[in-house]
Motif scaffolding. Structure first.
Motif, PDB file in Angstrom:
ATOM      1  N   LEU A  27       0.814  -1.213   0.000  1.00  0.00           N
ATOM      2  CA  LEU A  27       0.000   0.000   0.000  1.00  0.00           C
ATOM      3  C   LEU A  27       0.848   1.264   0.000  1.00  0.00           C
ATOM      4  O   LEU A  27       0.627   2.172  -0.800  1.00  0.00           O
ATOM      5  CB  LEU A  27      -0.946   0.022   1.198  1.00  0.00           C
ATOM      6  CG  LEU A  27      -2.124  -0.951   1.167  1.00  0.00           C
ATOM      7  CD1 LEU A  27      -2.874  -0.918   2.493  1.00  0.00           C
ATOM      8  CD2 LEU A  27      -3.042  -0.641   0.022  1.00  0.00           C
ATOM      9  N   SER A  28       1.788   1.347   0.899  1.00  0.00           N
ATOM     10  CA  SER A  28       2.594   2.563   1.016  1.00  0.00           C
ATOM     11  C   SER A  28       3.355   2.848  -0.271  1.00  0.00           C
ATOM     12  O   SER A  28       3.396   3.982  -0.745  1.00  0.00           O
ATOM     13  CB  SER A  28       3.578   2.461   2.188  1.00  0.00           C
ATOM     14  OG  SER A  28       2.870   2.462   3.408  1.00  0.00           O
ATOM     15  N   SER A  29       3.950   1.833  -0.837  1.00  0.00           N
ATOM     16  CA  SER A  29       4.710   2.002  -2.070  1.00  0.00           C
ATOM     17  C   SER A  29       3.802   2.447  -3.213  1.00  0.00           C
ATOM     18  O   SER A  29       4.137   3.347  -3.984  1.00  0.00           O
ATOM     19  CB  SER A  29       5.408   0.693  -2.429  1.00  0.00           C
ATOM     20  OG  SER A  29       6.109   0.824  -3.634  1.00  0.00           O
ATOM     21  N   ASP A  33       4.053   6.090  -5.050  1.00  0.00           N
ATOM     22  CA  ASP A  33       4.260   6.224  -6.499  1.00  0.00           C
ATOM     23  C   ASP A  33       3.159   7.056  -7.149  1.00  0.00           C
ATOM     24  O   ASP A  33       3.426   7.906  -8.005  1.00  0.00           O
ATOM     25  CB  ASP A  33       4.332   4.852  -7.170  1.00  0.00           C
ATOM     26  CG  ASP A  33       5.591   4.088  -6.828  1.00  0.00           C
ATOM     27  OD1 ASP A  33       6.539   4.690  -6.267  1.00  0.00           O
ATOM     28  OD2 ASP A  33       5.632   2.874  -7.118  1.00  0.00           O
ATOM     29  N   ALA A  34       1.918   6.820  -6.741  1.00  0.00           N
ATOM     30  CA  ALA A  34       0.785   7.557  -7.311  1.00  0.00           C
ATOM     31  C   ALA A  34       0.876   9.047  -6.976  1.00  0.00           C
ATOM     32  O   ALA A  34       0.661   9.904  -7.840  1.00  0.00           O
ATOM     33  CB  ALA A  34      -0.529   6.978  -6.796  1.00  0.00           C
ATOM     34  N   VAL A  35       1.214   9.360  -5.746  1.00  0.00           N
ATOM     35  CA  VAL A  35       1.342  10.759  -5.338  1.00  0.00           C
ATOM     36  C   VAL A  35       2.521  11.410  -6.057  1.00  0.00           C
ATOM     37  O   VAL A  35       2.426  12.550  -6.523  1.00  0.00           O
ATOM     38  CB  VAL A  35       1.473  10.874  -3.804  1.00  0.00           C
ATOM     39  CG1 VAL A  35       1.824  12.292  -3.391  1.00  0.00           C
ATOM     40  CG2 VAL A  35       0.194  10.419  -3.130  1.00  0.00           C
ATOM     41  N   ARG A  36       3.622  10.691  -6.188  1.00  0.00           N
ATOM     42  CA  ARG A  36       4.786  11.221  -6.906  1.00  0.00           C
ATOM     43  C   ARG A  36       4.404  11.576  -8.348  1.00  0.00           C
ATOM     44  O   ARG A  36       4.764  12.640  -8.851  1.00  0.00           O
ATOM     45  CB  ARG A  36       5.927  10.208  -6.890  1.00  0.00           C
ATOM     46  CG  ARG A  36       7.208  10.712  -7.545  1.00  0.00           C
ATOM     47  CD  ARG A  36       8.261   9.612  -7.658  1.00  0.00           C
ATOM     48  NE  ARG A  36       8.518   8.934  -6.398  1.00  0.00           N
ATOM     49  CZ  ARG A  36       9.356   9.360  -5.462  1.00  0.00           C
ATOM     50  NH1 ARG A  36      10.028  10.473  -5.646  1.00  0.00           N
ATOM     51  NH2 ARG A  36       9.530   8.668  -4.357  1.00  0.00           N
ATOM     52  N   ALA A  41       2.873  15.760 -12.439  1.00  0.00           N
ATOM     53  CA  ALA A  41       1.908  16.316 -13.379  1.00  0.00           C
ATOM     54  C   ALA A  41       1.566  17.763 -13.023  1.00  0.00           C
ATOM     55  O   ALA A  41       1.451  18.621 -13.909  1.00  0.00           O
ATOM     56  CB  ALA A  41       0.645  15.459 -13.414  1.00  0.00           C
ATOM     57  N   ILE A  42       1.438  18.047 -11.736  1.00  0.00           N
ATOM     58  CA  ILE A  42       1.152  19.415 -11.285  1.00  0.00           C
ATOM     59  C   ILE A  42       2.325  20.336 -11.616  1.00  0.00           C
ATOM     60  O   ILE A  42       2.130  21.468 -12.085  1.00  0.00           O
ATOM     61  CB  ILE A  42       0.831  19.427  -9.775  1.00  0.00           C
ATOM     62  CG1 ILE A  42      -0.518  18.749  -9.527  1.00  0.00           C
ATOM     63  CG2 ILE A  42       0.848  20.841  -9.210  1.00  0.00           C
ATOM     64  CD1 ILE A  42      -0.816  18.449  -8.073  1.00  0.00           C
ATOM     65  N   ARG A  43       3.561  19.862 -11.395  1.00  0.00           N
ATOM     66  CA  ARG A  43       4.745  20.681 -11.727  1.00  0.00           C
ATOM     67  C   ARG A  43       4.820  20.959 -13.223  1.00  0.00           C
ATOM     68  O   ARG A  43       5.133  22.079 -13.646  1.00  0.00           O
ATOM     69  CB  ARG A  43       6.017  19.998 -11.229  1.00  0.00           C
ATOM     70  CG  ARG A  43       6.179  20.034  -9.722  1.00  0.00           C
ATOM     71  CD  ARG A  43       7.578  19.585  -9.285  1.00  0.00           C
ATOM     72  NE  ARG A  43       7.867  18.211  -9.618  1.00  0.00           N
ATOM     73  CZ  ARG A  43       7.616  17.166  -8.829  1.00  0.00           C
ATOM     74  NH1 ARG A  43       7.060  17.339  -7.644  1.00  0.00           N
ATOM     75  NH2 ARG A  43       7.927  15.947  -9.205  1.00  0.00           N
TER      76      ARG A  43
END
Length: 73
Positions: A27-29, A33-36, A41-43
């Protein structure tokens, strides 16, 4: 590497599918990865907006040529 422990709340359907796909131990990984990817994409969006502000939008004729290019495989 140091990690920050966070508590998040997800919709039940999203949490269930996430557990199926990532497994309890992944889950954490998976979320990291999804948040990264979302942050990247925002940057990129901010960079493109800044470029539009500085140089103006892409001219229509150039955009049409770009849109006509094939996608790489």
């Amino acid at each position: 590497m140091k990690y920050a422990k966070l508590s998040i709340t997800l919709e039940p359907e999203v949490a269930s599918e996430l557990r199926e796909v990532a497994g309890e131990r992944g889950l954490s990984s998976f979320v990291n990865d999804a948040v990264r990817q979302r942050l990247q994409a925002i940057r990129i969006k901010k960079l493109l907006d800044d470029m539009d502000t500085e140089a103006g939008p892409v001219p229509d004729d150039v955009q049409r040529r770009i849109d006509a290019l094939p996608w790489p495989e």
